[in-house]
Scaffold this motif. Structure first.
Motif, PDB file in Angstrom:
ATOM      1  N   SER A 135     -26.756 -50.839  44.426  1.00 35.86           N
ATOM      2  CA  SER A 135     -27.053 -50.191  45.712  1.00 35.86           C
ATOM      3  C   SER A 135     -25.777 -49.559  46.258  1.00 35.86           C
ATOM      4  O   SER A 135     -24.679 -50.073  46.082  1.00 35.86           O
ATOM      5  N   SER A 136     -25.951 -48.438  46.939  1.00 34.82           N
ATOM      6  CA  SER A 136     -24.803 -47.647  47.393  1.00 34.82           C
ATOM      7  C   SER A 136     -24.013 -48.370  48.467  1.00 34.82           C
ATOM      8  O   SER A 136     -24.515 -49.250  49.166  1.00 34.82           O
ATOM      9  N   GLU A 137     -22.751 -48.006  48.593  1.00 40.41           N
ATOM     10  CA  GLU A 137     -21.895 -48.602  49.618  1.00 40.41           C
ATOM     11  C   GLU A 137     -22.382 -48.237  51.014  1.00 40.41           C
ATOM     12  O   GLU A 137     -22.181 -48.990  51.959  1.00 40.41           O
ATOM     13  N   ASP A 138     -22.998 -47.061  51.139  1.00 38.12           N
ATOM     14  CA  ASP A 138     -23.512 -46.626  52.443  1.00 38.12           C
ATOM     15  C   ASP A 138     -24.706 -47.477  52.869  1.00 38.12           C
ATOM     16  O   ASP A 138     -24.873 -47.768  54.051  1.00 38.12           O
ATOM     17  N   GLU A 139     -25.541 -47.851  51.896  1.00 27.10           N
ATOM     18  CA  GLU A 139     -26.728 -48.652  52.194  1.00 27.10           C
ATOM     19  C   GLU A 139     -26.854 -49.811  51.192  1.00 27.10           C
ATOM     20  O   GLU A 139     -27.788 -49.858  50.399  1.00 27.10           O
ATOM     21  N   PRO A 140     -25.931 -50.754  51.228  1.00 22.29           N
ATOM     22  CA  PRO A 140     -26.008 -51.880  50.284  1.00 22.29           C
ATOM     23  C   PRO A 140     -27.200 -52.788  50.626  1.00 22.29           C
ATOM     24  O   PRO A 140     -27.507 -52.992  51.799  1.00 22.29           O
ATOM     25  N   VAL A 141     -27.853 -53.291  49.602  1.00 19.06           N
ATOM     26  CA  VAL A 141     -28.978 -54.198  49.836  1.00 19.06           C
ATOM     27  C   VAL A 141     -28.434 -55.490  50.432  1.00 19.06           C
ATOM     28  O   VAL A 141     -27.571 -56.143  49.854  1.00 19.06           O
ATOM     29  N   GLN A 142     -28.931 -55.846  51.621  1.00 17.32           N
ATOM     30  CA  GLN A 142     -28.448 -57.031  52.320  1.00 17.32           C
ATOM     31  C   GLN A 142     -29.442 -58.186  52.263  1.00 17.32           C
ATOM     32  O   GLN A 142     -29.063 -59.354  52.394  1.00 17.32           O
ATOM     33  N   GLU A 143     -30.723 -57.859  52.095  1.00 16.40           N
ATOM     34  CA  GLU A 143     -31.736 -58.917  52.093  1.00 16.40           C
ATOM     35  C   GLU A 143     -32.851 -58.583  51.115  1.00 16.40           C
ATOM     36  O   GLU A 143     -33.304 -57.445  51.026  1.00 16.40           O
ATOM     37  N   VAL A 144     -33.299 -59.606  50.396  1.00 19.09           N
ATOM     38  CA  VAL A 144     -34.459 -59.482  49.528  1.00 19.09           C
ATOM     39  C   VAL A 144     -35.503 -60.481  50.024  1.00 19.09           C
ATOM     40  O   VAL A 144     -35.229 -61.687  50.095  1.00 19.09           O
ATOM     41  N   ILE A 145     -36.665 -59.969  50.404  1.00 24.14           N
ATOM     42  CA  ILE A 145     -37.758 -60.821  50.889  1.00 24.14           C
ATOM     43  C   ILE A 145     -38.707 -61.102  49.735  1.00 24.14           C
ATOM     44  O   ILE A 145     -39.217 -60.179  49.097  1.00 24.14           O
ATOM     45  N   LEU A 146     -38.961 -62.353  49.459  1.00 28.29           N
ATOM     46  CA  LEU A 146     -39.900 -62.732  48.405  1.00 28.29           C
ATOM     47  C   LEU A 146     -41.279 -62.902  49.029  1.00 28.29           C
ATOM     48  O   LEU A 146     -41.554 -63.905  49.699  1.00 28.29           O
ATOM     49  N   ALA A 147     -42.144 -61.909  48.832  1.00 30.51           N
ATOM     50  CA  ALA A 147     -43.489 -61.931  49.408  1.00 30.51           C
ATOM     51  C   ALA A 147     -44.515 -62.132  48.299  1.00 30.51           C
ATOM     52  O   ALA A 147     -45.350 -61.272  48.027  1.00 30.51           O
ATOM     53  N   LEU A 148     -44.415 -63.286  47.651  1.00 26.89           N
ATOM     54  CA  LEU A 148     -45.311 -63.595  46.543  1.00 26.89           C
ATOM     55  C   LEU A 148     -46.366 -64.597  46.988  1.00 26.89           C
ATOM     56  O   LEU A 148     -46.166 -65.340  47.950  1.00 26.89           O
ATOM     57  N   SER A 149     -47.480 -64.627  46.299  1.00 25.84           N
ATOM     58  CA  SER A 149     -48.572 -65.518  46.656  1.00 25.84           C
ATOM     59  C   SER A 149     -48.151 -66.980  46.554  1.00 25.84           C
ATOM     60  O   SER A 149     -47.302 -67.337  45.735  1.00 25.84           O
ATOM     61  N   GLY A 150     -48.756 -67.825  47.384  1.00 27.51           N
ATOM     62  CA  GLY A 150     -48.408 -69.238  47.425  1.00 27.51           C
ATOM     63  C   GLY A 150     -49.068 -70.052  46.333  1.00 27.51           C
ATOM     64  O   GLY A 150     -49.618 -71.125  46.594  1.00 27.51           O
ATOM     65  N   THR A 151     -49.018 -69.554  45.114  1.00 25.14           N
ATOM     66  CA  THR A 151     -49.564 -70.274  43.964  1.00 25.14           C
ATOM     67  C   THR A 151     -48.410 -70.891  43.186  1.00 25.14           C
ATOM     68  O   THR A 151     -47.233 -70.589  43.445  1.00 25.14           O
ATOM     69  N   MET A 152     -48.716 -71.725  42.209  1.00 23.97           N
ATOM     70  CA  MET A 152     -47.660 -72.338  41.392  1.00 23.97           C
ATOM     71  C   MET A 152     -46.855 -71.259  40.674  1.00 23.97           C
ATOM     72  O   MET A 152     -45.622 -71.324  40.603  1.00 23.97           O
ATOM     73  N   GLU A 153     -47.561 -70.242  40.160  1.00 30.62           N
ATOM     74  CA  GLU A 153     -46.885 -69.136  39.458  1.00 30.62           C
ATOM     75  C   GLU A 153     -46.015 -68.329  40.415  1.00 30.62           C
ATOM     76  O   GLU A 153     -44.899 -67.925  40.072  1.00 30.62           O
ATOM     77  N   GLY A 154     -46.544 -68.099  41.624  1.00 34.21           N
ATOM     78  CA  GLY A 154     -45.784 -67.355  42.626  1.00 34.21           C
ATOM     79  C   GLY A 154     -44.523 -68.096  43.036  1.00 34.21           C
ATOM     80  O   GLY A 154     -43.439 -67.508  43.163  1.00 34.21           O
ATOM     81  N   ASP A 155     -44.652 -69.422  43.225  1.00 35.79           N
ATOM     82  CA  ASP A 155     -43.494 -70.236  43.608  1.00 35.79           C
ATOM     83  C   ASP A 155     -42.462 -70.303  42.473  1.00 35.79           C
ATOM     84  O   ASP A 155     -41.259 -70.290  42.720  1.00 35.79           O
ATOM     85  N   THR A 156     -42.943 -70.391  41.254  1.00 41.63           N
ATOM     86  CA  THR A 156     -42.037 -70.411  40.096  1.00 41.63           C
ATOM     87  C   THR A 156     -41.240 -69.118  40.020  1.00 41.63           C
ATOM     88  O   THR A 156     -40.022 -69.120  39.786  1.00 41.63           O
ATOM     89  N   THR A 157     -41.931 -67.996  40.247  1.00 42.45           N
ATOM     90  CA  THR A 157     -41.279 -66.685  40.211  1.00 42.45           C
ATOM     91  C   THR A 157     -40.266 -66.546  41.340  1.00 42.45           C
ATOM     92  O   THR A 157     -39.155 -66.041  41.136  1.00 42.45           O
TER      93      THR A 157
END
Length: 206
Positions: A135-157
């Motif tokens: 990500s660029s210095e002008d707009e560096p990624v500061q946060e990643v939101i994990l919006a995955l389903s609340g299943t066992m597979e989703g939690d594992t991921t």
């Protein structure tokens, strides 16, 4: 099901392949199309054909697009410092309908599921990590939101992603669990989903 026309039977067979559509509903749809003006039926056929042949996937976030970059990634109004990670394109649509999120997305294309033979390499995880890293210095990624389903597979991921993202010194959060455990995002009402995005919490791998 006894259908006196092989042509209609073939149409019913193909329509019934769509999710949530049984043979009876497929027959009703086929007969409805048969009654319509030929122009309308041809317009539907053309639209489906063009969609199948011309649809692209955004080279940045893997969302559906008419070009190599989707409208969300291309928009100057979106906050490029926040990435919301989702399992499927339908989840992007569900979150967008809440009008509560102004960041960008990353579509994994599924979740880790050893039972189904889906490992990290089958998903767009490396693409996400590379995106955060470069990500660029002008707009560096500061946060990643994990919006995955609340299943066992989703939690594992989510756990796997949080571990990998730690290497990039980026904040990792997850949507608040107004979403029921085992629930799918696309079936969650917009108010609950919107609040879950806005009241997200830090994700811990401890």
């Amino acid at each position: 099901m006894n259908i006196p026309s092989k042509l209609i039977e073939d149409a019913v067979t193909e329509i019934s392949r769509l999710p949530g559509i049984g043979k009876k509903t497929a027959l009703r749809l086929a007969l409805h199309l048969l009654k319509q003006n030929e122009v309308h039926t041809e317009a539907l056929t053309l639209a489906l054909s063009k969609m199948r042949q011309e649809i692209q996937y955004c080279k940045t976030c893997h969302n559906i697009s008419d070009s190599d970059q989707c409208t969300i990634c291309a928009s100057m109004r979106r906050d490029k410092t926040v990435i919301c990670v989702v399992e499927d394109i339908r989840d992007v649509l569900a979150i967008e309908n809440t009008n509560q999120f102004q960041g960008t997305y990353h579509v994994l294309g599924g979740v880790i599921s050893p039972i189904q033979g889906i490992g990290p390499e089958e998903l767009t995880i490396e693409s996400l990590l590379e995106r955060v890293k470069k990500s660029s210095e002008d707009e560096p990624v500061q946060e990643v939101i994990l919006a995955l389903s609340g299943t066992m597979e989703g939690d594992t991921t989510s756990f796997y992603l949080a571990k990998r993202l730690k290497e990039n010194n980026v904040k990792v959060s997850t949507i608040a669990r107004g979403i029921p455990v085992g629930g799918e995002l696309e079936y969650t009402d917009e108010v609950t989903l919107g609040r879950s995005i806005m009241t997200r919490i830090n994700y811990s791998t401890e």
